[in-house]
Design an enzyme around this catalytic site. Structure first.
Site, short mmCIF file in Angstrom:
data_model
loop_
_atom_site.label_atom_id
_atom_site.label_comp_id
_atom_site.label_asym_id
_atom_site.label_seq_id
_atom_site.Cartn_x
_atom_site.Cartn_y
_atom_site.Cartn_z
N ASP A 8 38.01 43.67 34.50
CA ASP A 8 38.61 42.71 35.44
C ASP A 8 39.46 43.49 36.45
O ASP A 8 40.37 44.21 36.06
CB ASP A 8 39.47 41.72 34.64
CG ASP A 8 39.96 40.55 35.49
OD1 ASP A 8 39.97 39.43 34.98
OD2 ASP A 8 40.33 40.76 36.66
N ASP A 103 35.14 39.57 40.54
CA ASP A 103 35.90 40.75 40.09
C ASP A 103 35.87 40.96 38.57
O ASP A 103 36.65 41.75 38.06
CB ASP A 103 37.36 40.65 40.58
CG ASP A 103 38.26 39.89 39.63
OD1 ASP A 103 37.80 38.90 39.04
OD2 ASP A 103 39.42 40.31 39.46
N GLU A 104 34.98 40.29 37.91
CA GLU A 104 35.05 40.29 36.44
C GLU A 104 33.65 40.29 35.84
O GLU A 104 32.78 39.56 36.31
CB GLU A 104 35.79 39.02 36.05
CG GLU A 104 36.06 38.81 34.64
CD GLU A 104 36.57 37.38 34.39
OE1 GLU A 104 36.43 36.92 33.27
OE2 GLU A 104 37.10 36.74 35.33
P1 TTP Z 1 41.68 36.96 38.80
O1 TTP Z 1 40.97 38.09 38.13
O2 TTP Z 1 42.03 35.76 37.96
O3 TTP Z 1 43.05 37.47 39.44
P2 TTP Z 1 43.38 38.82 40.16
O4 TTP Z 1 42.24 39.78 40.11
O5 TTP Z 1 43.88 38.52 41.53
O6 TTP Z 1 44.61 39.35 39.32
P3 TTP Z 1 44.60 40.00 37.86
O7 TTP Z 1 45.14 41.38 38.06
O8 TTP Z 1 45.50 39.13 37.05
O9 TTP Z 1 43.17 40.00 37.36
O10 TTP Z 1 40.85 36.45 40.02
C1 TTP Z 1 40.09 37.32 40.83
C2 TTP Z 1 40.14 36.87 42.28
O11 TTP Z 1 39.64 35.54 42.38
C3 TTP Z 1 41.52 36.84 42.84
O12 TTP Z 1 41.90 38.10 43.41
C4 TTP Z 1 41.46 35.76 43.86
C5 TTP Z 1 40.38 34.81 43.36
N1 TTP Z 1 41.00 33.61 42.78
C6 TTP Z 1 41.17 32.50 43.61
O13 TTP Z 1 40.76 32.53 44.77
N2 TTP Z 1 41.78 31.40 43.08
C7 TTP Z 1 42.23 31.33 41.80
O14 TTP Z 1 42.80 30.30 41.36
C8 TTP Z 1 42.07 32.50 40.96
C9 TTP Z 1 42.57 32.49 39.54
C10 TTP Z 1 41.45 33.59 41.51
MG MG Z 2 41.23 40.19 38.34
#
Ligand code: TTP
Ligand code: MG
Length: 353
Positions: A8, A103-104
């Site tokens: 992730d 991203d995952e």
């Molecule tokens: P996430 O992996 O949930 O968050 P992140 O990568 O920003 O942070 P983390 O380090 O905790 O993993 O989500 C990935 C991307 O998806 C995030 O950068 C933006 C998008 N996203 C949204 O647009 N809306 C949302 O509610 C969430 C949770 C994510």
């Molecule tokens: Mg993330």
């Protein structure tokens, strides 16, 4: 025993924006709509998280919590580009990759293309290559099933690598707050807390029939995952959930006739893609972006599952006429279809033609 890695990316959209604009480094960066709009936070840098800002909250609320934050607009094409880059790295190791979002992803590296036995080493090498190719960090969870790998990737964010071998699973799960259990949403977590289930150790004590009674079938999942048991395979051959196409105009458009002509082209393109894939759908979404970049999407349910151009156009036209504020210029028009079903035989699909 399987070898699963969950990767992730850290603060994905925000990290990309910071990479593109190094002056943002070390600052509270929020990706989303500006605070004076009705925008929401997509994500934010870890600096902003210290102020309580998080994904999904209104930009206005975020600005109140963190008035010095810098708000940045999305650059989705860039995010997709980076997402493709990291997936390419994953596929170097295995074809058994299940992307969960941009991203995952989960990777099953039990058997891998490099013949590497050491899963932690694979995760480390992936992290290094991701950084080398993108200048971005990610977090990895390594374990023997999807549930634990996912939990692991979240344990030491950002830039973490957590290995949960079978003998450590119980310890990790028992200490885990119930809201951190992937698959237990906010509402269920609140219900569990009312029942005195605050963490994995509390959940473990509950009998299967007890969980079934309170939560229905999903109770079985809760019962097993807290015991470190999750036999789900990775899903690698999924069909798309939506299909869409869109056009950004060279010059913003303010005349209905022109919009309808473009809508017809979009209907044709969408219909052709549905036809090629042998699928139909019954939920149509119109996407309109105005010249100030405000985006609206409006959906309707069509009477039948369809892939036929004229059907798509007919419903799209209604959506456009009902929702376009004709005093404003349009920058982008898009049409998408969801609720897709597979058509099993070509005969069925070809008949109406
Ligand atoms: P996430 O992996 O949930 O968050 P992140 O990568 O920003 O942070 P983390 O380090 O905790 O993993 O989500 C990935 C991307 O998806 C995030 O950068 C933006 C998008 N996203 C949204 O647009 N809306 C949302 O509610 C969430 C949770 C994510
Ligand atoms: Mg993330």
């Amino acid at each position: 025993m399987k070898k699963i890695i969950h990767i992730d990316m850290d603060a994905f959209f925000a990290a990309i924006e910071i990479r593109e604009n190094p002056r943002l480094k070390g600052k509270c960066v929020i990706v989303g709509g500006p605070p004076n709009s009705r925008g929401v936070v997509s994500t934010c840098s870890y600096e902003a998280r210290k102020f309580g800002v998080h994904s999904g909250m209104s930009s206005y609320q975020a600005w109140n919590l963190c008035p010095d934050a810098i708000f940045v607009d999305h650059h989705f094409n860039l995010y997709i580009q980076v997402s493709n880059q990291i997936r390419e790295i994953f596929y170097k190791w295995t074809d058994t990759v299940e992307p969960m979002s941009l991203d995952e992803a989960y990777l099953d590296v039990t058997v891998n293309k490099m013949g590497e036995e050491d899963t932690v080493k694979i995760a480390q090498l992936i992290k290094e290559e991701v950084f080398l190719k993108t200048q971005l960090t990610c977090s990895a969870g390594v374990s023997y099933n999807k549930f634990l790998a996912k939990i692991g990737s979240d344990l030491n964010k950002p830039n973490g690598l957590t290995f949960i071998p079978p003998e450590k699973a119980k310890e990790v799960l028992f200490a885990l707050p119930i809201e951190k259990f992937h698959g237990i949403g906010k509402v269920t977590a609140a219900r569990m807390k009312k029942m005195g289930i605050n963490n994995g150790a509390d959940l473990y004590k509950r009998e299967l029939k007890d969980l079934l009674m309170h939560f229905g079938k999903i109770g079985i999942f809760y019962y097993y995952v807290v015991r470190g048991i999750d036999n789900r395979e990775l899903i690698t051959n999924f069909e798309p959930k939506t299909l869409s196409c869109e056009t950004t105009f060279d010059k913003d458009v303010d005349n209905l006739e022109e919009l309808l002509t473009v809508l017809h082209h979009l209907s044709e393109r969408l219909s052709e893609r549905l036809h090629r894939k042998g699928i139909r759908g019954n939920s149509l979404t119109l996407k309109l972006k105005y010249d100030n970049f405000q985006l609206i999407t409006r959906s309707c349910r069509m009477l039948n599952n369809t892939y036929i151009c004229e059907d798509l156009y007919k419903y799209g036209e209604q959506l456009l006429i009902a929702n376009w504020d004709c005093s404003r210029k349009v920058r982008l028009l898009g049409l998408g279809i969801s609720n897709l079903d597979n058509v099993t035989t070509n005969e069925q699909l070809l008949l109406p033609l």
